[in-house]
Design a protein around this motif. Sequence first.
Motif, PDB file in Angstrom:
ATOM      1  N   GLY A   1      46.081  52.893  29.534  1.00 45.39           N
ATOM      2  CA  GLY A   1      45.714  54.254  29.163  1.00 45.39           C
ATOM      3  C   GLY A   1      44.579  54.828  29.984  1.00 45.39           C
ATOM      4  O   GLY A   1      44.212  55.990  29.823  1.00 45.39           O
ATOM      5  N   SER A   2      44.010  54.002  30.880  1.00 44.82           N
ATOM      6  CA  SER A   2      42.926  54.483  31.737  1.00 44.82           C
ATOM      7  C   SER A   2      43.482  54.948  33.078  1.00 44.82           C
ATOM      8  O   SER A   2      44.649  54.712  33.404  1.00 44.82           O
ATOM      9  N   SER A   3      42.619  55.604  33.851  1.00 46.27           N
ATOM     10  CA  SER A   3      43.016  56.067  35.185  1.00 46.27           C
ATOM     11  C   SER A   3      42.966  54.952  36.215  1.00 46.27           C
ATOM     12  O   SER A   3      43.394  55.139  37.357  1.00 46.27           O
ATOM     13  N   VAL A   4      42.411  53.794  35.840  1.00 46.02           N
ATOM     14  CA  VAL A   4      42.278  52.678  36.775  1.00 46.02           C
ATOM     15  C   VAL A   4      43.475  51.734  36.605  1.00 46.02           C
ATOM     16  O   VAL A   4      43.731  51.234  35.506  1.00 46.02           O
ATOM     17  N   HIS A   5      44.187  51.518  37.681  1.00 43.77           N
ATOM     18  CA  HIS A   5      45.361  50.655  37.650  1.00 43.77           C
ATOM     19  C   HIS A   5      45.170  49.499  38.636  1.00 43.77           C
ATOM     20  O   HIS A   5      44.738  49.720  39.773  1.00 43.77           O
ATOM     21  N   ILE A   6      45.479  48.303  38.197  1.00 43.22           N
ATOM     22  CA  ILE A   6      45.383  47.115  39.052  1.00 43.22           C
ATOM     23  C   ILE A   6      46.797  46.665  39.392  1.00 43.22           C
ATOM     24  O   ILE A   6      47.570  46.283  38.508  1.00 43.22           O
ATOM     25  N   GLN A   7      47.129  46.705  40.642  1.00 42.95           N
ATOM     26  CA  GLN A   7      48.474  46.371  41.106  1.00 42.95           C
ATOM     27  C   GLN A   7      48.497  44.971  41.696  1.00 42.95           C
ATOM     28  O   GLN A   7      47.596  44.571  42.427  1.00 42.95           O
ATOM     29  N   THR A   8      49.530  44.214  41.368  1.00 39.60           N
ATOM     30  CA  THR A   8      49.726  42.884  41.942  1.00 39.60           C
ATOM     31  C   THR A   8      50.579  42.998  43.193  1.00 39.60           C
ATOM     32  O   THR A   8      51.651  43.613  43.164  1.00 39.60           O
ATOM     33  N   LEU A   9      50.098  42.437  44.278  1.00 41.13           N
ATOM     34  CA  LEU A   9      50.862  42.383  45.518  1.00 41.13           C
ATOM     35  C   LEU A   9      51.238  40.925  45.756  1.00 41.13           C
ATOM     36  O   LEU A   9      50.381  40.111  46.111  1.00 41.13           O
ATOM     37  N   ARG A  10      52.472  40.611  45.523  1.00 41.81           N
ATOM     38  CA  ARG A  10      52.917  39.217  45.568  1.00 41.81           C
ATOM     39  C   ARG A  10      52.579  38.563  46.914  1.00 41.81           C
ATOM     40  O   ARG A  10      52.906  39.092  47.970  1.00 41.81           O
ATOM     41  N   GLY A  11      51.909  37.423  46.829  1.00 37.31           N
ATOM     42  CA  GLY A  11      51.540  36.682  48.026  1.00 37.31           C
ATOM     43  C   GLY A  11      50.274  37.172  48.697  1.00 37.31           C
ATOM     44  O   GLY A  11      49.752  36.526  49.608  1.00 37.31           O
ATOM     45  N   LEU A  12      49.739  38.314  48.246  1.00 39.08           N
ATOM     46  CA  LEU A  12      48.540  38.877  48.867  1.00 39.08           C
ATOM     47  C   LEU A  12      47.351  38.925  47.914  1.00 39.08           C
ATOM     48  O   LEU A  12      46.227  38.619  48.295  1.00 39.08           O
ATOM     49  N   GLY A  13      47.591  39.357  46.675  1.00 40.25           N
ATOM     50  CA  GLY A  13      46.489  39.464  45.733  1.00 40.25           C
ATOM     51  C   GLY A  13      46.627  40.709  44.881  1.00 40.25           C
ATOM     52  O   GLY A  13      47.713  41.022  44.379  1.00 40.25           O
ATOM     53  N   TYR A  14      45.535  41.447  44.764  1.00 45.77           N
ATOM     54  CA  TYR A  14      45.500  42.606  43.881  1.00 45.77           C
ATOM     55  C   TYR A  14      44.817  43.781  44.586  1.00 45.77           C
ATOM     56  O   TYR A  14      43.971  43.595  45.457  1.00 45.77           O
ATOM     57  N   VAL A  15      45.186  44.991  44.149  1.00 47.71           N
ATOM     58  CA  VAL A  15      44.519  46.186  44.645  1.00 47.71           C
ATOM     59  C   VAL A  15      44.379  47.153  43.481  1.00 47.71           C
ATOM     60  O   VAL A  15      45.286  47.317  42.660  1.00 47.71           O
ATOM     61  N   ALA A  16      43.192  47.755  43.361  1.00 49.02           N
ATOM     62  CA  ALA A  16      42.916  48.700  42.271  1.00 49.02           C
ATOM     63  C   ALA A  16      42.975  50.134  42.786  1.00 49.02           C
ATOM     64  O   ALA A  16      42.492  50.434  43.886  1.00 49.02           O
ATOM     65  N   HIS A  17      43.589  50.999  41.989  1.00 50.43           N
ATOM     66  CA  HIS A  17      43.704  52.406  42.326  1.00 50.43           C
ATOM     67  C   HIS A  17      43.149  53.231  41.158  1.00 50.43           C
ATOM     68  O   HIS A  17      43.177  52.789  40.012  1.00 50.43           O
TER      69      HIS A  17
END
Length: 226
Positions: free
Chosen positions: A203-219
């Motif tokens: 429900g927040s504007s911050v999203h944490i995306q999983t990038l398989r084999g690489l790690g994570y990135v927050a938007h």
Amino acid sequence: MRILVIEDTVVLGEAIAERLQKLGHGTDLIGNGRQAADWLRHQQVDLIILDLNLPGLNGDALLAELRQRRNTTPVLILTARDGVDDRIKLLDSGADDYLAKPFDFGELEARVRALLRRRQGYASDVSEHGNLVFNRTAKTVTIAGQPCVLVNREFRLLEIFLGALERVMSKEELTDKLFNADETPSANAIELYVARLRKKLAGSSVHIQTLRGLGYVAHVKLEEKA
């Protein structure tokens, strides 16, 4: 965040490290200047808290060595020297801040917050990311005005992501920033913390995306205005 305390007075060093660990920071303690300089050749931290009177290599020389290596890690000096000329020399030598002994732990925490915040590019301890408000001083997070309760490491993990928005962070990098060198987190520890944090940020504007084999990135995804 990952902090290295370089202090040879055992009681003081352990007290600082314990205080920072309770705040959720990954904290390491080394009591010898030469050992610390060698350790920093292979480890990266977000902040160094450095005493000047050290065995092996004094703090002044250690600071000079770090800056000669082009190591730009912020350094907070702990010093009993109270002369203006001494403080000017320390700052000109590459120190980012100093704290005179004896000091109040509340002030130490405030200076640590300021240096870590500055390293992440934030001017204030309170930052807004869409509908999420992150308060480093109060250690609070709100989403659309409602409190979001995070435990220490969840809070620090969010702080790490907010300081590296749009940048892919590997599990190894997150582990280095979140845990002490002598800790042995499980292989899936980061996955578990990210999963818990992601659930609480729903429900927040911050999203944490999983990038398989690489790690994570927050938007930060802002709602489009009608």
